[in-house]
Design a protein around this motif. Structure first.
Motif, PDB file in Angstrom:
ATOM      1  N   VAL A   1      -9.075   3.671   2.317  1.00  0.00           N
ATOM      2  CA  VAL A   1      -8.475   2.758   1.353  1.00  0.00           C
ATOM      3  C   VAL A   1      -9.162   1.402   1.493  1.00  0.00           C
ATOM      4  CG1 VAL A   1      -6.367   1.548   0.633  1.00  0.00           C
ATOM      5  CG2 VAL A   1      -6.224   3.901   1.484  1.00  0.00           C
TER       6      VAL A   1
ATOM      7  N   VAL B   1      -5.665  11.423   1.868  1.00  0.00           N
ATOM      8  CA  VAL B   1      -6.322  10.116   1.802  1.00  0.00           C
ATOM      9  C   VAL B   1      -7.170   9.926   3.050  1.00  0.00           C
ATOM     10  CG1 VAL B   1      -5.948   7.615   1.769  1.00  0.00           C
ATOM     11  CG2 VAL B   1      -4.513   9.118   0.376  1.00  0.00           C
TER      12      VAL B   1
ATOM     13  N   ILE C   1       0.822  -1.208   0.000  1.00  0.00           N
ATOM     14  CA  ILE C   1       0.000   0.000   0.000  1.00  0.00           C
ATOM     15  C   ILE C   1       0.862   1.267   0.000  1.00  0.00           C
ATOM     16  CG2 ILE C   1      -0.309   0.023   2.512  1.00  0.00           C
ATOM     17  CD1 ILE C   1      -2.846   1.131  -0.189  1.00  0.00           C
TER      18      ILE C   1
ATOM     19  N   ILE D   1      -9.219   4.163  -3.454  1.00  0.00           N
ATOM     20  CA  ILE D   1      -8.677   5.167  -2.547  1.00  0.00           C
ATOM     21  C   ILE D   1      -9.540   6.411  -2.627  1.00  0.00           C
ATOM     22  CG2 ILE D   1      -6.673   6.596  -2.014  1.00  0.00           C
ATOM     23  CD1 ILE D   1      -5.006   4.309  -3.330  1.00  0.00           C
TER      24      ILE D   1
ATOM     25  N   TYR E   1      -7.240  -1.345  -5.620  1.00  0.00           N
ATOM     26  CA  TYR E   1      -7.281  -0.461  -4.462  1.00  0.00           C
ATOM     27  C   TYR E   1      -8.258   0.664  -4.797  1.00  0.00           C
ATOM     28  CZ  TYR E   1      -3.135  -2.397  -2.119  1.00  0.00           C
ATOM     29  OH  TYR E   1      -2.252  -3.204  -1.459  1.00  0.00           O
TER      30      TYR E   1
ATOM     31  N   LEU F   1       0.206   4.319  -2.515  1.00  0.00           N
ATOM     32  CA  LEU F   1      -0.087   5.677  -2.052  1.00  0.00           C
ATOM     33  C   LEU F   1       0.904   6.695  -2.610  1.00  0.00           C
ATOM     34  CD1 LEU F   1      -1.170   4.981   1.628  1.00  0.00           C
ATOM     35  CD2 LEU F   1      -2.626   5.564  -0.328  1.00  0.00           C
TER      36      LEU F   1
ATOM     37  N   GLU G   1     -12.335   9.618  -5.863  1.00  0.00           N
ATOM     38  CA  GLU G   1     -12.054   8.197  -5.710  1.00  0.00           C
ATOM     39  C   GLU G   1     -11.075   7.818  -6.815  1.00  0.00           C
ATOM     40  OE1 GLU G   1     -14.544   4.434  -4.496  1.00  0.00           O
ATOM     41  OE2 GLU G   1     -14.992   4.984  -6.571  1.00  0.00           O
TER      42      GLU G   1
END
Length: 119
Positions: A75, A72, A57, A92, A90, A61, A103
């Motif tokens: 998640v 953020v 992750i 986010i 993912y 990110l 999103e």
């Protein structure tokens, strides 16, 4: 000064997301329990990472921050159908620098950004 309304919107959005998360989580768990399914998302995510099916992750990110800067707030890792095949994605959610809720959908295996949408 322009930062005051921006910070107020960010705080309000974060508080709303924080307040709704337990209710949404309970509702989702109830659906899975009614179907007789155990819900262990963290186990699925850990297994996918260990098997090399998804990237960490932190890497995802960093990629998102470079392409879609913002704060953020959520998640999720989901198994979805994308262009006819099942992939890890993912999802986010973030508050963009201009205050919009966004999103970002990211292919978890390649870190490729699949879509950026207003949320």
């Amino acid at each position: 000064m322009h930062t005051q309304p921006f910070l107020r919107r960010r705080l309000l959005a974060a508080l709303v997301a924080f307040a709704l998360a337990p209710a949404m989580s309970l509702a989702d768990s109830a659906v899975h329990e009614a179907k007789g399914e155990a819900r262990h998302d963290h186990d699925r995510a850990r297994h996918a990472l260990q098997q090399g099916e998804v990237r960490p992750i932190a890497e995802i990110l960093r990629r998102v921050a470079a392409e879609v800067p913002g704060e953020v707030i959520e998640v999720e890792l989901e198994r979805e159908k994308w262009l006819g095949k099942r992939v890890w994605v993912y999802e986010i959610k973030l508050i963009a620098q201009d205050g919009r809720m966004m999103e970002v959908l990211v292919d978890a295996a390649t870190a490729e950004i699949l879509a950026v949408e207003d949320d």
